[in-house]
Write a protein that holds these residues in place. Sequence first.
Motif, short mmCIF file in Angstrom:
data_model
loop_
_atom_site.label_atom_id
_atom_site.label_comp_id
_atom_site.label_asym_id
_atom_site.label_seq_id
_atom_site.Cartn_x
_atom_site.Cartn_y
_atom_site.Cartn_z
N ASP A 41 8.94 12.11 2.91
CA ASP A 41 10.19 11.37 3.05
C ASP A 41 10.04 9.89 2.74
N ASP A 42 8.90 9.51 2.13
CA ASP A 42 8.65 8.10 1.83
C ASP A 42 8.90 7.78 0.37
N ALA A 43 9.64 6.71 0.13
CA ALA A 43 9.73 6.18 -1.23
C ALA A 43 8.41 5.49 -1.57
N GLY A 44 8.25 5.09 -2.82
CA GLY A 44 7.05 4.37 -3.22
C GLY A 44 5.99 5.26 -3.81
N CYS A 45 4.97 4.61 -4.38
CA CYS A 45 3.86 5.33 -5.02
C CYS A 45 2.53 4.84 -4.48
N ILE A 46 1.54 5.74 -4.50
CA ILE A 46 0.18 5.34 -4.20
C ILE A 46 -0.23 4.28 -5.22
N PRO A 47 -0.82 3.16 -4.79
CA PRO A 47 -1.21 2.13 -5.75
C PRO A 47 -2.11 2.71 -6.85
N PRO A 48 -1.90 2.27 -8.08
CA PRO A 48 -2.70 2.81 -9.18
C PRO A 48 -4.15 2.33 -9.16
N HIS A 81 12.62 1.74 2.14
CA HIS A 81 12.20 0.45 1.57
C HIS A 81 10.71 0.41 1.23
N ASN A 82 9.99 1.47 1.56
CA ASN A 82 8.58 1.54 1.18
C ASN A 82 8.42 1.39 -0.33
N GLY A 83 9.46 1.80 -1.06
CA GLY A 83 9.44 1.68 -2.51
C GLY A 83 9.59 0.26 -3.02
N ASP A 84 10.06 -0.67 -2.16
CA ASP A 84 10.11 -2.08 -2.55
C ASP A 84 8.72 -2.71 -2.50
N ILE A 85 7.84 -2.10 -1.71
CA ILE A 85 6.49 -2.65 -1.54
C ILE A 85 5.49 -1.90 -2.43
N TYR A 86 5.43 -0.58 -2.25
CA TYR A 86 4.51 0.23 -3.06
C TYR A 86 5.28 0.72 -4.29
N CYS A 87 5.54 -0.25 -5.18
CA CYS A 87 6.47 -0.03 -6.27
C CYS A 87 5.80 0.18 -7.62
N ASP A 88 4.49 0.04 -7.65
CA ASP A 88 3.75 0.16 -8.92
C ASP A 88 3.13 1.55 -8.99
N GLY A 89 3.36 2.23 -10.11
CA GLY A 89 2.81 3.57 -10.26
C GLY A 89 2.82 4.02 -11.69
N THR A 90 2.39 5.26 -11.90
CA THR A 90 2.35 5.80 -13.26
C THR A 90 3.74 5.81 -13.88
N ALA A 119 9.92 6.27 -10.51
CA ALA A 119 9.73 7.25 -9.44
C ALA A 119 9.25 6.61 -8.15
N CYS A 120 8.90 5.32 -8.22
CA CYS A 120 8.38 4.61 -7.05
C CYS A 120 9.45 3.81 -6.32
N ALA A 121 10.60 3.63 -6.94
CA ALA A 121 11.60 2.68 -6.44
C ALA A 121 12.12 3.08 -5.07
#
Length: 592
Positions: free
Chosen positions: A31-38, A243-252, A256-258
């Motif tokens: 249920d979390d937005a955002g991506c694992i850092p690349p 809002h996790n996607g505002d922080i962990y927003c960088d991904g492949t 999909a991270c927004a």
Amino acid sequence: MRLECTLLLASAILTFRSSAVASPGDPFGGDDAGCIPPTAAVGKCEDGVQKALTKYIQTVIKCHIKAADYAEKGTFFDEELCESDPSTAKGAKEKYDAAIAKLALTCGGQCAVLNAPGLRATVETLLDDGNGAIYGCPGAPFGGDDAGNVPTDPLTAKCEDGVAKASTKYIQAVTKCHIKAADAGVKGKPFDEELCESDPVGGKGAKEKYDAAIAKLALGCPACSTANASALRAATEVDIECHNGDIYCDGTTPSACAANCPTTTTSTTSPPTSTTTTTTTVTTTTSNTTTTSTSTTTTTTTSTTTTTLVCQFLTKWGSAGSGDGQFANPWDVAVDGSGNVYVADSSNNRIQKFTDTGTFLMKWGSLGSGDGQFNGFVSVAVGSGNVYVGDTTNQRMQKFTDTGTFLTKWGSGCCGDGQFSNLWGVAVDGSGNVFVSDTDIRRIQKFTDTGTFLTKWGSAGSGDGQFGFGSPQGVAVDGSGNVYVADTNNNRIQKFTDTGAFLTKWGSAGSGDGQFNGPHDVAVGSGNVYVADTFNNRIQKFTDTGAFLGAFGSFGSGNGQFQGPPGLAVDASGNLYVADLSNSRIQKFSCP
């Protein structure tokens, strides 16, 4: 046998959860937005933003606790200065900004750092609104931009403070879960972030610890102090996750991270109506004495009355951010004679100008104290083709052309004629005179359009012509020169002549027709008066003498719903524009 099956099922679940490891650059999942850092380097920067935001949240909640405790004791604490103090750089906002600036030295250009200012502004609004769920027992409203009521006794204060502290610990715990999940993902290691947030079996999840703290408080606290705790935690969880996607927003795949918080789009709807159906049944009995028979006739009549509600939704625009047409705390709105709409984009320290349907036209302003710069909260009004901006922290008024060219300014800090301590609302009459409210000195000042002081009125209190703590706020002037003032903490509207002679008043604390909960603004048009009943999340409509005509709105992000509306404006056609603060948008309505 049953125990064996249970163990096997538990083992299967754990095996599945352990095997579902997101790779670097992939979405968090669940249920979390955002991506694992690349990469680990990106992860370090994103973790830094997360930690800075968590400290900001912790500090702001502490500011709210201090404000509640001081007010309960009858003493003053400047909660707004605690949250933001540009002069000393010791406010929560300034410390956050410094942390982000430090990160930017090595993380410049990364999306987490770029998103950080807008995210903080959004979180500020969420915290100010959420304050109402913590300090929810009956009492005088906090005032300013904070929902909630001042505790009326030491026990209530202690209990509500306890909910605030439990909420802080919950937020800290959940954000730590996100950091651990991000760091583990970069290394390709499993980490059960959901179990970290909630562990019903072990009882050690963030949710269970919060619930235990609330249950302990409930044993000896007034019911009202913990009544909203469960809903507050659930809403907080959603806000953190989306809002996790505002922080962990960088991904492949960055899209999909927004952040995936609720969004809105422009649309139109039919006029809302309310329908009342009345059914009347008439029964007639006739007896015949010669035949010993009785007949009964029943007649049912149904009538339906349809009433059109006070305003019809037309359109909306805006979202959270710092781009053109985006907002960070849109606090006030104004409309000129041509229908152009000006928005005080407060936390972005700028004015934005739009067409009446939301097409972006231009903007001006930046953070600072120079001509054409703003600091913190700003209010806006228009008159005779000019735009007037209340530059609150700089304690001054600024005047511009309708294209943003600086013309003049006036004002300085404190208490004399033409000075301001906490200027708030601005209005312009048909002759170009400017009316400015000041919440600290609790007065209205009147100036010429170039800033020459003309007159003033108001003092602290609840009598006629007096204003409550943190009041007056919004101000408006009708075509006859009458001045309407939102006396926020007295939960009423007061009406004066243009020289300050008291004429009438209406309103009281509550949620009924004609009652208010922290009315922040007032607007006039076509002989009607509209009030932003901010913490009831609705707009009320009255005659110019205070007779109630109707109301609309509720809490939410749908069309015609609001989250803490603090600003209003009416155009020449009678259309109403509402600054919908926590939804980061402007809504437009037709109000016949």
